[in-house]
Design a protein around this motif. Structure first.
Motif, PDB file in Angstrom:
ATOM      1  N   ALA A  29       9.592  28.558 -32.286  1.00  0.00           N
ATOM      2  CA  ALA A  29       9.099  27.120 -32.121  1.00  0.00           C
ATOM      3  C   ALA A  29       8.042  27.345 -31.033  1.00  0.00           C
ATOM      4  O   ALA A  29       6.914  27.269 -30.930  1.00  0.00           O
ATOM      5  CB  ALA A  29       9.907  26.014 -31.303  1.00  0.00           C
ATOM      6  N   CYS A  32       4.227  27.823 -31.877  1.00  0.00           N
ATOM      7  CA  CYS A  32       3.776  27.338 -32.688  1.00  0.00           C
ATOM      8  C   CYS A  32       2.558  26.953 -32.555  1.00  0.00           C
ATOM      9  O   CYS A  32       2.927  26.100 -30.924  1.00  0.00           O
ATOM     10  CB  CYS A  32       4.795  26.240 -33.389  1.00  0.00           C
ATOM     11  SG  CYS A  32       6.028  26.802 -34.366  1.00  0.00           S
ATOM     12  N   GLN A  36       1.692  21.608 -33.162  1.00  0.00           N
ATOM     13  CA  GLN A  36       2.491  21.687 -34.687  1.00  0.00           C
ATOM     14  C   GLN A  36       4.155  22.084 -34.049  1.00  0.00           C
ATOM     15  O   GLN A  36       3.981  21.868 -32.643  1.00  0.00           O
ATOM     16  CB  GLN A  36       2.133  23.567 -35.239  1.00  0.00           C
ATOM     17  CG  GLN A  36       0.955  22.482 -35.957  1.00  0.00           C
ATOM     18  CD  GLN A  36       0.906  24.145 -37.021  1.00  0.00           C
ATOM     19  OE1 GLN A  36       1.549  25.009 -36.870  1.00  0.00           O
ATOM     20  NE2 GLN A  36      -0.080  23.498 -37.731  1.00  0.00           N
ATOM     21  N   SER A  37       4.993  22.224 -34.765  1.00  0.00           N
ATOM     22  CA  SER A  37       6.231  22.467 -34.014  1.00  0.00           C
ATOM     23  C   SER A  37       7.043  22.706 -35.503  1.00  0.00           C
ATOM     24  O   SER A  37       6.983  22.869 -36.862  1.00  0.00           O
ATOM     25  CB  SER A  37       7.021  20.659 -34.002  1.00  0.00           C
ATOM     26  OG  SER A  37       7.380  19.810 -35.060  1.00  0.00           O
ATOM     27  N   TRP A  38       7.972  23.537 -34.962  1.00  0.00           N
ATOM     28  CA  TRP A  38       9.265  24.144 -35.712  1.00  0.00           C
ATOM     29  C   TRP A  38       9.995  23.594 -36.439  1.00  0.00           C
ATOM     30  O   TRP A  38      10.475  22.749 -36.077  1.00  0.00           O
ATOM     31  CB  TRP A  38       9.791  25.573 -35.120  1.00  0.00           C
ATOM     32  CG  TRP A  38      10.423  26.409 -35.961  1.00  0.00           C
ATOM     33  CD1 TRP A  38      12.199  26.298 -36.393  1.00  0.00           C
ATOM     34  CD2 TRP A  38      10.162  27.409 -37.050  1.00  0.00           C
ATOM     35  NE1 TRP A  38      12.339  27.167 -36.847  1.00  0.00           N
ATOM     36  CE2 TRP A  38      11.188  27.936 -37.294  1.00  0.00           C
ATOM     37  CE3 TRP A  38       8.425  27.711 -36.802  1.00  0.00           C
ATOM     38  CZ2 TRP A  38      10.600  29.555 -37.965  1.00  0.00           C
ATOM     39  CZ3 TRP A  38       8.186  29.605 -37.618  1.00  0.00           C
ATOM     40  CH2 TRP A  38       9.498  30.003 -37.794  1.00  0.00           C
ATOM     41  N   ASP A  39       9.686  23.630 -37.787  1.00  0.00           N
ATOM     42  CA  ASP A  39      10.388  23.523 -39.189  1.00  0.00           C
ATOM     43  C   ASP A  39      11.453  23.977 -38.947  1.00  0.00           C
ATOM     44  O   ASP A  39      11.232  25.301 -40.150  1.00  0.00           O
ATOM     45  CB  ASP A  39       9.134  22.532 -40.367  1.00  0.00           C
ATOM     46  CG  ASP A  39      10.663  21.601 -41.550  1.00  0.00           C
ATOM     47  OD1 ASP A  39      11.459  22.019 -41.367  1.00  0.00           O
ATOM     48  OD2 ASP A  39       9.395  21.585 -42.248  1.00  0.00           O
ATOM     49  N   CYS A  45       5.652  26.481 -38.917  1.00  0.00           N
ATOM     50  CA  CYS A  45       5.123  25.588 -38.592  1.00  0.00           C
ATOM     51  C   CYS A  45       4.347  24.611 -39.083  1.00  0.00           C
ATOM     52  O   CYS A  45       4.154  24.947 -39.923  1.00  0.00           O
ATOM     53  CB  CYS A  45       4.109  26.097 -36.970  1.00  0.00           C
ATOM     54  SG  CYS A  45       4.631  27.069 -36.147  1.00  0.00           S
ATOM     55  N   GLN A  48       2.482  17.802 -36.505  1.00  0.00           N
ATOM     56  CA  GLN A  48       3.708  16.513 -35.545  1.00  0.00           C
ATOM     57  C   GLN A  48       3.323  15.975 -36.619  1.00  0.00           C
ATOM     58  O   GLN A  48       2.221  15.218 -36.111  1.00  0.00           O
ATOM     59  CB  GLN A  48       3.967  16.479 -34.022  1.00  0.00           C
ATOM     60  CG  GLN A  48       3.907  18.282 -33.181  1.00  0.00           C
ATOM     61  CD  GLN A  48       3.904  17.749 -32.209  1.00  0.00           C
ATOM     62  OE1 GLN A  48       3.175  17.592 -31.413  1.00  0.00           O
ATOM     63  NE2 GLN A  48       4.795  18.622 -31.500  1.00  0.00           N
TER      64      GLN A  48
END
Length: 51
Positions: A29, A32, A36-39, A45, A48
């Motif tokens: 995370a 990123c 963007q965010s960590w999935d 990434c 969002q």
């Protein structure tokens, strides 16, 4: 002799366990880019969602 062997093992154990768990081939995370965010499901990434 047993004492030296035991002390050496106890000294090296944390370093060996850290090295075994280190896997730098995946993003986190913190890496990123902005926006963007960590999935965790896709392990990458993603953009969002805007609300």
């Amino acid at each position: 002799m047993k004492t030296i062997l035991l002390s050496t093992l106890l000294t090296l154990a944390p370093a060996l366990s850290f090295a075994a768990g280190c896997n730098s081939s995946h993003d986190t995370a913190a890496s990123c880019p902005t926006g963007q965010s960590w999935d965790a499901k896709t392990s990458q990434c993603v953009d969002q969602a805007s609300s």
